[in-house]
Design a protein around this motif. Structure first.
Motif, PDB file in Angstrom:
ATOM      1  N   ILE A 337       0.740  -1.153   0.032  1.00 56.75           N
ATOM      2  CA  ILE A 337       0.071   0.016   0.018  1.00 56.75           C
ATOM      3  C   ILE A 337       0.820   1.203   0.086  1.00 56.75           C
ATOM      4  O   ILE A 337       0.732   1.980  -0.818  1.00 56.75           O
ATOM      5  CB  ILE A 337      -0.866   0.066   1.159  1.00 56.75           C
ATOM      6  N   SER A 338       2.049   1.346   0.743  1.00 60.39           N
ATOM      7  CA  SER A 338       2.566   2.292   1.016  1.00 60.39           C
ATOM      8  C   SER A 338       3.486   2.652  -0.424  1.00 60.39           C
ATOM      9  O   SER A 338       3.563   3.960  -0.814  1.00 60.39           O
ATOM     10  CB  SER A 338       3.765   2.137   2.123  1.00 60.39           C
ATOM     11  N   SER A 339       3.860   1.628  -1.145  1.00 60.09           N
ATOM     12  CA  SER A 339       4.624   1.720  -2.396  1.00 60.09           C
ATOM     13  C   SER A 339       3.716   2.158  -3.346  1.00 60.09           C
ATOM     14  O   SER A 339       4.131   2.878  -4.445  1.00 60.09           O
ATOM     15  CB  SER A 339       5.251   0.318  -2.824  1.00 60.09           C
ATOM     16  N   ALA A 340       2.528   1.704  -3.420  1.00 57.82           N
ATOM     17  CA  ALA A 340       1.460   2.476  -4.626  1.00 57.82           C
ATOM     18  C   ALA A 340       1.243   3.832  -4.010  1.00 57.82           C
ATOM     19  O   ALA A 340       1.312   4.617  -5.133  1.00 57.82           O
ATOM     20  CB  ALA A 340       0.268   1.432  -4.443  1.00 57.82           C
ATOM     21  N   SER A 341       1.333   4.135  -3.005  1.00 60.87           N
ATOM     22  CA  SER A 341       0.962   5.648  -2.744  1.00 60.87           C
ATOM     23  C   SER A 341       2.169   6.389  -3.179  1.00 60.87           C
ATOM     24  O   SER A 341       2.154   7.680  -3.647  1.00 60.87           O
ATOM     25  CB  SER A 341       0.764   5.997  -1.253  1.00 60.87           C
ATOM     26  N   THR A 342       3.323   6.051  -3.001  1.00 57.95           N
ATOM     27  CA  THR A 342       4.613   6.748  -3.317  1.00 57.95           C
ATOM     28  C   THR A 342       4.759   6.858  -4.815  1.00 57.95           C
ATOM     29  O   THR A 342       5.083   7.644  -5.363  1.00 57.95           O
ATOM     30  CB  THR A 342       5.744   5.868  -2.872  1.00 57.95           C
ATOM     31  N   PHE A 343       4.253   5.712  -5.534  1.00 59.47           N
ATOM     32  CA  PHE A 343       4.181   5.846  -6.999  1.00 59.47           C
ATOM     33  C   PHE A 343       3.069   7.106  -7.383  1.00 59.47           C
ATOM     34  O   PHE A 343       3.394   7.887  -8.664  1.00 59.47           O
ATOM     35  CB  PHE A 343       3.675   4.528  -7.507  1.00 59.47           C
ATOM     36  N   ILE A 344       2.169   6.991  -6.766  1.00 58.60           N
ATOM     37  CA  ILE A 344       1.152   8.028  -6.922  1.00 58.60           C
ATOM     38  C   ILE A 344       1.808   9.413  -6.786  1.00 58.60           C
ATOM     39  O   ILE A 344       1.621  10.399  -7.673  1.00 58.60           O
ATOM     40  CB  ILE A 344      -0.198   7.979  -6.282  1.00 58.60           C
ATOM     41  N   ALA A 345       2.511   9.670  -5.694  1.00 55.92           N
ATOM     42  CA  ALA A 345       3.350  10.846  -5.496  1.00 55.92           C
ATOM     43  C   ALA A 345       4.393  11.270  -6.729  1.00 55.92           C
ATOM     44  O   ALA A 345       4.633  12.435  -7.178  1.00 55.92           O
ATOM     45  CB  ALA A 345       3.980  10.843  -4.274  1.00 55.92           C
ATOM     46  N   MET A 346       4.915  10.066  -7.290  1.00 59.24           N
ATOM     47  CA  MET A 346       5.883  10.385  -8.343  1.00 59.24           C
ATOM     48  C   MET A 346       5.046  11.134  -9.559  1.00 59.24           C
ATOM     49  O   MET A 346       5.497  11.974 -10.168  1.00 59.24           O
ATOM     50  CB  MET A 346       6.506   9.142  -8.851  1.00 59.24           C
ATOM     51  N   LEU A 347       3.761  10.736  -9.948  1.00 55.55           N
ATOM     52  CA  LEU A 347       2.925  11.340 -10.921  1.00 55.55           C
ATOM     53  C   LEU A 347       2.408  12.550 -10.477  1.00 55.55           C
ATOM     54  O   LEU A 347       2.237  13.260 -11.553  1.00 55.55           O
ATOM     55  CB  LEU A 347       1.909  10.104 -11.350  1.00 55.55           C
ATOM     56  N   ALA A 348       2.141  12.959  -9.202  1.00 54.84           N
ATOM     57  CA  ALA A 348       1.491  14.027  -8.790  1.00 54.84           C
ATOM     58  C   ALA A 348       2.422  15.231  -8.318  1.00 54.84           C
ATOM     59  O   ALA A 348       1.882  16.059  -8.359  1.00 54.84           O
ATOM     60  CB  ALA A 348       0.250  13.553  -7.786  1.00 54.84           C
ATOM     61  N   VAL A 349       3.578  14.904  -8.104  1.00 56.45           N
ATOM     62  CA  VAL A 349       4.117  16.022  -7.356  1.00 56.45           C
ATOM     63  C   VAL A 349       4.745  17.147  -7.931  1.00 56.45           C
ATOM     64  O   VAL A 349       4.720  18.427  -7.891  1.00 56.45           O
ATOM     65  CB  VAL A 349       5.627  15.215  -6.657  1.00 56.45           C
ATOM     66  N   ASP A 350       4.914  16.698  -9.511  1.00 61.39           N
ATOM     67  CA  ASP A 350       5.215  18.011 -10.336  1.00 61.39           C
ATOM     68  C   ASP A 350       3.705  18.831 -11.080  1.00 61.39           C
ATOM     69  O   ASP A 350       4.107  19.680 -11.646  1.00 61.39           O
ATOM     70  CB  ASP A 350       5.988  17.501 -11.565  1.00 61.39           C
ATOM     71  N   ARG A 351       2.849  18.222 -10.586  1.00 65.06           N
ATOM     72  CA  ARG A 351       1.767  18.773 -10.960  1.00 65.06           C
ATOM     73  C   ARG A 351       0.798  19.478  -9.900  1.00 65.06           C
ATOM     74  O   ARG A 351       0.570  20.545  -9.889  1.00 65.06           O
ATOM     75  CB  ARG A 351       0.529  17.635 -11.558  1.00 65.06           C
ATOM     76  N   CYS A 352       0.617  18.761  -8.748  1.00 58.60           N
ATOM     77  CA  CYS A 352       0.172  19.322  -7.554  1.00 58.60           C
ATOM     78  C   CYS A 352       1.086  20.227  -6.588  1.00 58.60           C
ATOM     79  O   CYS A 352       0.670  21.122  -6.092  1.00 58.60           O
ATOM     80  CB  CYS A 352      -0.358  18.254  -6.628  1.00 58.60           C
ATOM     81  N   GLY A 353       2.263  19.911  -6.921  1.00 57.85           N
ATOM     82  CA  GLY A 353       3.187  20.885  -6.064  1.00 57.85           C
ATOM     83  C   GLY A 353       3.713  19.899  -4.622  1.00 57.85           C
ATOM     84  O   GLY A 353       2.753  19.253  -4.427  1.00 57.85           O
ATOM     85  N   ARG A 354       4.768  20.564  -4.106  1.00 59.01           N
ATOM     86  CA  ARG A 354       5.103  19.941  -2.782  1.00 59.01           C
ATOM     87  C   ARG A 354       4.240  20.263  -1.715  1.00 59.01           C
ATOM     88  O   ARG A 354       3.926  19.666  -0.926  1.00 59.01           O
ATOM     89  CB  ARG A 354       6.442  20.460  -2.583  1.00 59.01           C
ATOM     90  N   ARG A 355       3.874  21.591  -1.552  1.00 59.21           N
ATOM     91  CA  ARG A 355       3.113  22.022  -0.420  1.00 59.21           C
ATOM     92  C   ARG A 355       1.668  21.208  -0.354  1.00 59.21           C
ATOM     93  O   ARG A 355       1.134  20.825   0.840  1.00 59.21           O
ATOM     94  CB  ARG A 355       2.749  23.441  -0.403  1.00 59.21           C
ATOM     95  N   THR A 356       0.852  20.970  -1.712  1.00 64.63           N
ATOM     96  CA  THR A 356      -0.398  20.454  -1.463  1.00 64.63           C
ATOM     97  C   THR A 356      -0.230  19.003  -0.988  1.00 64.63           C
ATOM     98  O   THR A 356      -1.213  18.504  -0.114  1.00 64.63           O
ATOM     99  CB  THR A 356      -1.078  20.610  -2.862  1.00 64.63           C
ATOM    100  N   LEU A 357       0.514  18.127  -1.399  1.00 69.92           N
ATOM    101  CA  LEU A 357       0.909  16.899  -0.947  1.00 69.92           C
ATOM    102  C   LEU A 357       1.191  16.751   0.328  1.00 69.92           C
ATOM    103  O   LEU A 357       0.806  15.896   1.019  1.00 69.92           O
ATOM    104  CB  LEU A 357       2.146  16.212  -1.793  1.00 69.92           C
ATOM    105  N   LEU A 358       2.082  17.710   0.974  1.00 69.88           N
ATOM    106  CA  LEU A 358       2.442  17.516   2.346  1.00 69.88           C
ATOM    107  C   LEU A 358       1.089  18.046   3.398  1.00 69.88           C
ATOM    108  O   LEU A 358       1.229  17.264   4.053  1.00 69.88           O
ATOM    109  CB  LEU A 358       3.538  18.708   2.629  1.00 69.88           C
ATOM    110  N   LEU A 359       0.544  18.892   2.879  1.00 71.14           N
ATOM    111  CA  LEU A 359      -0.693  19.246   3.819  1.00 71.14           C
ATOM    112  C   LEU A 359      -1.604  18.283   3.743  1.00 71.14           C
ATOM    113  O   LEU A 359      -2.400  17.854   4.744  1.00 71.14           O
ATOM    114  CB  LEU A 359      -1.204  20.665   3.084  1.00 71.14           C
ATOM    115  N   VAL A 360      -2.180  17.820   2.355  1.00 68.68           N
ATOM    116  CA  VAL A 360      -3.183  16.547   2.434  1.00 68.68           C
ATOM    117  C   VAL A 360      -2.551  15.297   3.240  1.00 68.68           C
ATOM    118  O   VAL A 360      -3.408  14.828   4.050  1.00 68.68           O
ATOM    119  CB  VAL A 360      -3.360  16.366   0.971  1.00 68.68           C
ATOM    120  N   GLY A 361      -1.480  14.994   2.832  1.00 69.97           N
ATOM    121  CA  GLY A 361      -0.764  13.798   3.615  1.00 69.97           C
ATOM    122  C   GLY A 361      -0.899  13.951   5.084  1.00 69.97           C
ATOM    123  O   GLY A 361      -1.017  13.013   5.888  1.00 69.97           O
ATOM    124  N   GLY A 362      -0.489  15.144   5.608  1.00 69.95           N
ATOM    125  CA  GLY A 362      -0.310  15.468   7.084  1.00 69.95           C
ATOM    126  C   GLY A 362      -1.688  15.282   7.778  1.00 69.95           C
ATOM    127  O   GLY A 362      -1.772  14.707   8.837  1.00 69.95           O
TER     128      GLY A 362
END
Length: 514
Positions: A337-362
């Motif tokens: 499960i953790s690996s799959a979510s990290t793969f999602i982050a690879m696809l999303a981080v340059d679209r959504c940005g660093r801050r958005t992922l950190l805030l939602v994940g937090g």
């Protein structure tokens, strides 16, 4: 692009990517995939430690006191069965030597000799550590093996994130750098699968297989690094001919239009030669934001409690009453499960940005951690176990928590620090980042089981409190850096509502002129 939220950027324009930012060439993709196996080394260590620590034959051989407590039933508190400073030293010894290596040696090697040699130097002691661990005949030999693994890890954690950040095109840097965390998850998955199979070896030597196979990703990194190109940034730092470096940069980017990027690298190197990088980051006001991020981001990452779960997931699951095999199998599911979510982050981080992922994940980690603590506080006492229903709910919540970490603080705690340092302080800054991470990793690895014994379920509320702190920190103090050229990211600080005051007017003007 606006810099920062919660007050936002105030005036000015941030840098744009160079002429399209280059494309993903097969050359750079293969180079980064090879380098990212350094993450698999780290992941395998995290996955192995908790797995072998829950195996009966391993505990009988090296930690008989823990084994007797585990078999004592109701006479010993559920939360205290695995409380042993010697057992946690087995886990944390790797990170102690990793810290010393990163601070005393790896930073110098990475800056002076390059990112590639640092990866090679790290592979050799790592392979030796895997051999010693697998052949251990007493607890001190087992700890020595872990210590040797730490030397290799100190080099890998210093060099690989820098290599990935410098090789990747600006607009894809997030995805490439997150490859380190993704390979970490793959390494952890490999470790948990090995642990699950090794536990079923009736002769009782399965733990040796788990520890010895740590040499596999180390050999892949060491041999692969021999054939890797050095990064253009490092070659300029070493004084190599600029024409040959420019030709390499054109090959990496897949375009002839690299003049601006090359000029930025050369200019940054000129400043790097003027003063010592460590002295610069510690004494100059213009580098206060980078210093704060280098210390706080890796520290906060450990205070999410993820490594407590990563190191001791099988132990934690046995605490709630699961059997040895079931706990190892459940850990495999969680790592997938953790690996799959990290793969999602690879696809999303340059679209959504660093801050958005950190805030939602937090926010996701906070809710799940509070619920985990609440269930354990209400339903798991010192004796007995959880009902099947509550055990399933707890595993699901741990999976939700791991998912939140996997697409936020997991990959971004490597990405953000590695991309924010100007070349003149890059190696020194990465060394501080690695050291900070190791310090708090040592703290968690060494004291989590003791804290679990003393605080019981309240330890999860302890970690939840830190998640609140770090999420507020991101909201207020971390500007967005997606898509920006790595040699121009330092300009975002002078436009941030808070950091421009810390930097000061004179320093801000100097940064804007670079």
């Amino acid at each position: 692009m606006a810099v920062g939220f919660s007050g936002g950027a105030e005036g000015g324009e941030v840098a744009r990517p160079y002429g399209g930012g280059g494309r993903i060439t097969a050359f750079v993709a293969l180079s980064c995939v090879t380098a990212a196996t350094g993450g698999a080394i780290f992941g395998y260590d995290i996955g192995t430690a908790g797995g072998v620590s829950s195996m009966d034959p391993f505990l009988r051989s090296f930690f008989p006191d823990v084994y007797r407590r585990m078999k004592a039933g109701a006479r010993v508190s559920n939360y205290c069965k695995f409380d042993s400073q010697l057992l946690t030293l087995f886990t944390s010894s790797l990170y102690i030597t990793g810290l010393l290596t990163a601070v005393l040696l790896a930073s110098w090697v990475t800056a002076r000799l390059g990112r590639r040699p640092s990866m090679i130097f790290g592979g050799v002691p790592y392979v030796a550590g895997a051999a010693v661990s697998g052949g251990a005949v007493n607890v001190f030999m087992a700890i020595l093996g872990r210590a040797l693994l730490g030397v290799g890890l100190g080099f890998a954690n210093q060099a690989v994130p820098l290599y990935l950040s410098e090789m990747a095109p600006a607009r894809y840097r997030g995805a490439f750098s997150n490859g380190f965390q993704f390979s970490l998850c793959i390494g952890a998955l490999f470790a948990t699968v090995v642990n699950f199979g090794a536990e079923k070896i009736r002769a009782g030597w399965g733990w040796r297989l788990s520890l010895a196979l740590a040499g596999v990703p180390a050999v892949l990194l060491t041999v692969g690094a021999i054939f890797l190109p050095e990064t253009p940034n490092s070659l300029v730092q070493q004084g190599k001919d600029h024409k040959s470096v420019k030709a390499l940069l054109q090959k990496i980017r897949g375009t002839e239009d690299v003049d601006q990027e090359m000029e930025d690298i050369v200019a940054a190197n000129a400043m790097a030669k003027a003063e010592n990088g460590l002295r610069l980051i510690l004494t100059k006001r213009r580098y206060r934001p980078q210093l704060a991020m280098a210390i706080l981001i890796p520290s906060f990452t450990q205070l999410t409690g993820i490594n407590a779960i990563g190191f001791y997931a099988p132990v934690l699951l046995r605490t709630i009453g699961m059997g040895e095999s079931a706990s190892l199998f459940s850990t495999i599911v969680l790592v997938i499960i953790s690996s799959a979510s990290t793969f999602i982050a690879m696809l999303a981080v340059d679209r959504c940005g660093r801050r958005t992922l950190l805030l939602v994940g937090g926010a996701q980690m906070l809710v799940s951690e509070v619920l985990i603590g609440a269930i354990m506080a209400a339903k798991l006492g010192d004796g007995g176990g959880l009902s099947r229903a509550y055990a399933v709910v707890l595993i699901v919540l741990v999976g939700v928590y791991a998912t939140g970490f996997g697409w936020s603080w997991g990959p971004l705690s490597w990405l953000v620090p590695s991309e924010i340092f100007p070349l003149e302080i890059r190696s020194a800054g990465q060394s501080i980042t690695v050291a900070s991470g190791f310090v708090f990793t040592i703290f968690v690895a060494q004291y989590f089981l003791a804290m679990l014994c003393q605080m019981k379920a309240w330890i999860f509320f302890f970690f939840a409190g830190w998640i609140v702190v770090m999420t507020v920190f991101v909201y207020l103090l971390l500007p967005e850096t997606k898509g920006l050229p790595i040699e121009q990211i330092d300009k975002v600080w002078v436009q941030h509502w808070f950091w421009k005051r810390v930097i000061g007017t004179d320093e801000a003007q100097a940064c804007e002129k670079l």
